[in-house]
Write a protein that holds these residues in place. Structure first.
Motif, PDB file in Angstrom:
ATOM      1  N   GLU A 108     -13.530  33.726  -7.851  1.00  0.00           N
ATOM      2  CA  GLU A 108     -14.870  34.013  -7.348  1.00  0.00           C
ATOM      3  C   GLU A 108     -15.078  35.516  -7.173  1.00  0.00           C
ATOM      4  OE1 GLU A 108     -17.724  33.020  -3.472  1.00  0.00           O
ATOM      5  OE2 GLU A 108     -15.761  32.080  -3.676  1.00  0.00           O
ATOM      6  N   ALA A 109     -14.051  36.200  -6.620  1.00  0.00           N
ATOM      7  CA  ALA A 109     -14.173  37.647  -6.413  1.00  0.00           C
ATOM      8  C   ALA A 109     -14.263  38.381  -7.741  1.00  0.00           C
ATOM      9  CB  ALA A 109     -12.981  38.155  -5.606  1.00  0.00           C
ATOM     10  N   PHE A 110     -13.470  37.939  -8.724  1.00  0.00           N
ATOM     11  CA  PHE A 110     -13.503  38.655 -10.002  1.00  0.00           C
ATOM     12  C   PHE A 110     -14.826  38.440 -10.720  1.00  0.00           C
ATOM     13  CE2 PHE A 110     -12.969  39.557 -14.418  1.00  0.00           C
ATOM     14  CZ  PHE A 110     -12.210  40.714 -14.411  1.00  0.00           C
ATOM     15  N   LEU A 111     -15.350  37.209 -10.718  1.00  0.00           N
ATOM     16  CA  LEU A 111     -16.616  36.966 -11.409  1.00  0.00           C
ATOM     17  C   LEU A 111     -17.752  37.748 -10.762  1.00  0.00           C
ATOM     18  CD1 LEU A 111     -16.339  33.133 -12.142  1.00  0.00           C
ATOM     19  CD2 LEU A 111     -16.037  35.033 -13.734  1.00  0.00           C
ATOM     20  N   ALA A 112     -17.723  37.894  -9.435  1.00  0.00           N
ATOM     21  CA  ALA A 112     -18.737  38.709  -8.766  1.00  0.00           C
ATOM     22  C   ALA A 112     -18.611  40.171  -9.200  1.00  0.00           C
ATOM     23  CB  ALA A 112     -18.597  38.584  -7.249  1.00  0.00           C
ATOM     24  N   TYR A 113     -17.390  40.662  -9.280  1.00  0.00           N
ATOM     25  CA  TYR A 113     -17.148  42.033  -9.758  1.00  0.00           C
ATOM     26  C   TYR A 113     -17.611  42.195 -11.200  1.00  0.00           C
ATOM     27  CZ  TYR A 113     -14.073  45.180 -12.417  1.00  0.00           C
ATOM     28  OH  TYR A 113     -13.573  46.088 -13.319  1.00  0.00           O
ATOM     29  N   ALA A 114     -17.271  41.235 -12.054  1.00  0.00           N
ATOM     30  CA  ALA A 114     -17.630  41.328 -13.475  1.00  0.00           C
ATOM     31  C   ALA A 114     -19.141  41.357 -13.657  1.00  0.00           C
ATOM     32  CB  ALA A 114     -17.024  40.166 -14.251  1.00  0.00           C
ATOM     33  N   GLY A 115     -19.866  40.674 -12.789  1.00  0.00           N
ATOM     34  CA  GLY A 115     -21.316  40.689 -12.884  1.00  0.00           C
ATOM     35  C   GLY A 115     -21.919  42.039 -12.588  1.00  0.00           C
ATOM     36  N   ARG A 116     -21.170  42.872 -11.863  1.00  0.00           N
ATOM     37  CA  ARG A 116     -21.658  44.226 -11.539  1.00  0.00           C
ATOM     38  C   ARG A 116     -21.088  45.300 -12.444  1.00  0.00           C
ATOM     39  NH1 ARG A 116     -20.284  42.070  -6.463  1.00  0.00           N
ATOM     40  NH2 ARG A 116     -18.284  43.181  -6.500  1.00  0.00           N
ATOM     41  N   ARG A 117     -19.923  45.036 -13.021  1.00  0.00           N
ATOM     42  CA  ARG A 117     -19.197  46.087 -13.734  1.00  0.00           C
ATOM     43  C   ARG A 117     -18.843  45.654 -15.150  1.00  0.00           C
ATOM     44  NH1 ARG A 117     -15.935  49.430 -10.518  1.00  0.00           N
ATOM     45  NH2 ARG A 117     -15.067  50.210 -12.467  1.00  0.00           N
ATOM     46  N   PRO A 118     -19.607  46.083 -16.143  1.00  0.00           N
ATOM     47  CA  PRO A 118     -19.207  45.802 -17.530  1.00  0.00           C
ATOM     48  C   PRO A 118     -17.847  46.436 -17.821  1.00  0.00           C
ATOM     49  CG  PRO A 118     -21.446  46.672 -17.419  1.00  0.00           C
ATOM     50  CD  PRO A 118     -20.856  46.855 -16.066  1.00  0.00           C
ATOM     51  N   MET A 119     -17.118  45.825 -18.710  1.00  0.00           N
ATOM     52  CA  MET A 119     -15.811  46.350 -19.085  1.00  0.00           C
ATOM     53  C   MET A 119     -15.993  47.520 -20.041  1.00  0.00           C
ATOM     54  SD  MET A 119     -12.420  44.252 -20.290  1.00  0.00           S
ATOM     55  CE  MET A 119     -13.049  43.684 -21.858  1.00  0.00           C
ATOM     56  N   SER A 120     -15.360  48.631 -19.735  1.00  0.00           N
ATOM     57  CA  SER A 120     -15.485  49.810 -20.592  1.00  0.00           C
ATOM     58  C   SER A 120     -14.148  50.251 -21.157  1.00  0.00           C
ATOM     59  CB  SER A 120     -16.110  50.979 -19.806  1.00  0.00           C
ATOM     60  OG  SER A 120     -15.332  51.276 -18.657  1.00  0.00           O
ATOM     61  N   GLY A 121     -13.084  49.582 -20.757  1.00  0.00           N
ATOM     62  CA  GLY A 121     -11.754  49.866 -21.293  1.00  0.00           C
ATOM     63  C   GLY A 121     -11.052  48.554 -21.575  1.00  0.00           C
ATOM     64  N   GLY A 122      -9.741  48.590 -21.639  1.00  0.00           N
ATOM     65  CA  GLY A 122      -9.001  47.367 -21.892  1.00  0.00           C
ATOM     66  C   GLY A 122      -8.863  46.523 -20.638  1.00  0.00           C
ATOM     67  N   TYR A 123      -8.174  45.398 -20.785  1.00  0.00           N
ATOM     68  CA  TYR A 123      -8.028  44.478 -19.662  1.00  0.00           C
ATOM     69  C   TYR A 123      -7.163  45.051 -18.545  1.00  0.00           C
ATOM     70  CZ  TYR A 123     -10.313  40.723 -22.216  1.00  0.00           C
ATOM     71  OH  TYR A 123     -11.243  39.944 -22.875  1.00  0.00           O
ATOM     72  N   ARG A 124      -6.182  45.860 -18.854  1.00  0.00           N
ATOM     73  CA  ARG A 124      -5.359  46.458 -17.801  1.00  0.00           C
ATOM     74  C   ARG A 124      -6.172  47.441 -16.973  1.00  0.00           C
ATOM     75  NH1 ARG A 124      -1.850  45.038 -21.746  1.00  0.00           N
ATOM     76  NH2 ARG A 124       0.065  44.012 -21.042  1.00  0.00           N
ATOM     77  N   ARG A 125      -7.035  48.205 -17.639  1.00  0.00           N
ATOM     78  CA  ARG A 125      -7.936  49.092 -16.911  1.00  0.00           C
ATOM     79  C   ARG A 125      -8.891  48.273 -16.051  1.00  0.00           C
ATOM     80  NH1 ARG A 125      -7.749  53.738 -14.801  1.00  0.00           N
ATOM     81  NH2 ARG A 125      -8.542  52.561 -13.024  1.00  0.00           N
ATOM     82  N   ASP A 126      -9.331  47.153 -16.577  1.00  0.00           N
ATOM     83  CA  ASP A 126     -10.226  46.273 -15.843  1.00  0.00           C
ATOM     84  C   ASP A 126      -9.558  45.763 -14.567  1.00  0.00           C
ATOM     85  OD1 ASP A 126     -12.804  45.200 -15.760  1.00  0.00           O
ATOM     86  OD2 ASP A 126     -12.221  43.344 -16.750  1.00  0.00           O
ATOM     87  N   ALA A 127      -8.284  45.414 -14.655  1.00  0.00           N
ATOM     88  CA  ALA A 127      -7.561  44.939 -13.476  1.00  0.00           C
ATOM     89  C   ALA A 127      -7.496  46.018 -12.404  1.00  0.00           C
ATOM     90  CB  ALA A 127      -6.149  44.502 -13.877  1.00  0.00           C
ATOM     91  N   LEU A 128      -7.229  47.250 -12.820  1.00  0.00           N
ATOM     92  CA  LEU A 128      -7.176  48.351 -11.860  1.00  0.00           C
ATOM     93  C   LEU A 128      -8.541  48.599 -11.222  1.00  0.00           C
ATOM     94  CD1 LEU A 128      -4.897  50.871 -13.795  1.00  0.00           C
ATOM     95  CD2 LEU A 128      -4.329  49.673 -11.676  1.00  0.00           C
ATOM     96  N   ASP A 129      -9.595  48.558 -12.039  1.00  0.00           N
ATOM     97  CA  ASP A 129     -10.936  48.786 -11.507  1.00  0.00           C
ATOM     98  C   ASP A 129     -11.319  47.699 -10.510  1.00  0.00           C
ATOM     99  OD1 ASP A 129     -11.146  51.034 -13.069  1.00  0.00           O
ATOM    100  OD2 ASP A 129     -12.370  50.088 -14.626  1.00  0.00           O
ATOM    101  N   PHE A 130     -10.942  46.468 -10.791  1.00  0.00           N
ATOM    102  CA  PHE A 130     -11.223  45.358  -9.890  1.00  0.00           C
ATOM    103  C   PHE A 130     -10.517  45.568  -8.548  1.00  0.00           C
ATOM    104  CE2 PHE A 130      -9.722  40.902  -8.720  1.00  0.00           C
ATOM    105  CZ  PHE A 130     -10.864  40.584  -8.017  1.00  0.00           C
ATOM    106  N   ALA A 131      -9.244  45.942  -8.606  1.00  0.00           N
ATOM    107  CA  ALA A 131      -8.499  46.187  -7.368  1.00  0.00           C
ATOM    108  C   ALA A 131      -9.093  47.354  -6.596  1.00  0.00           C
ATOM    109  CB  ALA A 131      -7.032  46.445  -7.695  1.00  0.00           C
TER     110      ALA A 131
END
Length: 478
Positions: free
Chosen positions: A407-430
């Motif tokens: 739930e937390a990640f989907l809420a984050y994804a709705g606000r933040r398009p991915m602009s790098g790879g998935y590992r960068r995405d994990a760091l941005d989420f944290a």
């Protein structure tokens, strides 16, 4: 060279793959292989004489930009490391935006369909020729599955693929599961597509499972292969004997016996179709020669602009003259068949693809002509896949956050398009979680802080930085 029967090699089933009987070759995701070190399982398979083919997912040859030289070099290095007879990629775009549209670059994290237009074909063909010239072995391209259709397309899938082969000599990786997906989702007849494409250009075939939900077929690679997919495989085999057929499975891996059963069903389907289609042309190509054909080699399979679309512009390029013989590895010039498209063509493709991707990942309005319901389905599927992949590349996150992770990640994804790879995405989420005082549990927050610092260093950004990022994201979505 014939490949035979193969299976997708994944670390989760490495031991199973090694033990399965009758495996002639395997395919591995190219980006998951380190160029300096091969997994022990792949080394053992190679020592047994099992061919390993790298399968790329990140080039984005269908995108508006020319292929990234660094990504091409990485793919070439993996081909050489594996002593592969060919490499494969997809007919898709995976990112959009950037300088051509004066907007941030967005990553889809997924293979998205190109519009089947002459503009998009022109761009794809030049990108393919650039890739061919950068790779040490032949290239084969895969047709993808799609949840949505572009408006005002000018070519069918078969025509698009035939024209691509005609102009570039590239080989084809035909995914019969994707043909079935496009039948359910877009009403396209797999048999008609097979009738139109040059089957003699097929390097090998993918077979995979999926699931239908609310009238939409999802090509999951996490479900058993269905009878309709095997029926499409039989249709293909009645036309040509492919040099290789491979079972793909990427998630929810079943026991070894079930994988062996699916492979047996694939072999049985091929055998039955071969009996029915004894007049089908046998594949007589050689995977070590490149390209598979020259201009004019698929006479009757390609299509002119005016034939495909009577209202197409009349200033279309004339067809290239027929070649007296297909070039071989030693006789290339490989593919000077058509001039490169002008930048204005790339700009048009960039604008269209960016508008679609913004609608899918940044909350922008649907571009004109698209089915808004289908865009919603695709958007949710992209966010769900993003959450799943981040959980795989950073398994500590769902462990720390527990049942609240998704739930937390989907809420984050709705606000933040991915602009790098998935590992960068994990760091941005944290980062976002920590900067807003989450998770509420102090022990979990301390664990997340340690995890983030170990990988990113420094301190998570403050509230002001987050507000600036949110403002930029709003501009992207608007």
């Amino acid at each position: 060279m014939r490949l035979g029967t193969g299976i997708g090699w994944r670390p989760e089933i490495a031991d199973v793959v090694e033990a399965l009987p009758g495996i002639d070759w395997v395919e591995t995701v190219a980006e998951n292989i380190c160029t300096g070190h091969l997994p022990d399982s792949l080394l053992r398979l190679r020592e047994r004489g099992v061919t390993v083919v790298p399968h790329g997912v990140s080039l984005g040859l269908g995108g508006a930009e020319r292929p990234d030289p660094g990504r091409l070099a990485d793919l070439a290095a993996r081909a050489e490391l594996l002593a592969a007879p060919l490499v494969t990629e997809h007919i898709a775009f995976v990112r959009a935006g950037g300088q051509r549209t004066a907007s941030p670059t967005l990553e889809a994290g997924h293979l998205l369909p190109m519009p089947r237009t002459w503009d998009a074909l022109d761009v794809l063909c030049e990108n393919v020729r650039i890739a061919q010239d950068s790779l040490p072995v032949p290239l084969a391209l895969e047709n993808i599955a799609a949840l949505l259709s572009w408006p005002d397309e000018e070519l069918t899938e078969g025509q698009f693929l035939a024209e691509l082969v005609e102009r570039t000599g590239v080989r084809l990786l035909i995914d019969v599961a994707n043909l079935h997906t496009n039948h359910v989702n877009r009403g396209e007849d797999p048999a008609a597509a097979l009738d139109e494409l040059p089957v003699e250009a097929i390097a090998y075939v993918h077979v995979a499972g999926g699931v239908e939900k609310d009238g939409v077929w999802h090509d999951t690679h996490a479900h058993p292969v269905t009878r309709p997919v095997l029926d499409v495989l039989a249709e293909l085999r009645s036309r040509v004997e492919p040099p290789g057929v491979l079972l793909e499975r990427d998630d929810d891996f079943p026991p070894a016996g079930e994988l062996a059963g699916e492979l047996a069903a694939i072999r049985a389907t091929l055998d039955r179709a071969a009996v029915r289609g004894t007049d089908a042309p046998a594949y007589a190509g050689d995977l070590t020669s490149r390209p598979v054909a020259g201009p004019g080699a698929h006479a009757g399979k390609g299509v002119s602009r005016t034939a495909a679309n009577p209202s197409a512009p009349t200033d279309a390029r004339p067809s290239a003259p027929a070649s007296p013989s297909a070039p071989t590895a030693s006789s290339a010039p490989a593919h000077p068949f058509a001039p490169a498209p002008p930048d204005s063509v790339r700009d048009r493709v960039a604008v269209a693809q960016t508008a679609l991707l913004r609608a899918l990942v940044a909350g922008a309005p649907a571009p004109p002509g698209f089915d808004e319901r289908r865009l919603g389905v695709q958007s949710r599927a992209l966010a769900s896949k993003r959450a799943g992949v981040v959980a795989k590349v950073a398994p500590e996150l769902p462990e720390i956050l527990g049942s609240g992770y998704r739930e937390a990640f989907l809420a984050y994804a709705g606000r933040r398009p991915m602009s790098g790879g998935y590992r960068r995405d994990a760091l941005d989420f944290a980062e976002e979680l920590l900067s807003t005082g989450r998770p509420a549990d102090r022990a979990a927050r301390r664990r997340l802080t340690r995890w983030w610092k170990d990988r990113a260093g420094g301190r998570p950004p403050g509230r002001t930085t987050l507000l600036l990022r949110a403002a930029r994201a709003a501009l992207v979505g608007g």
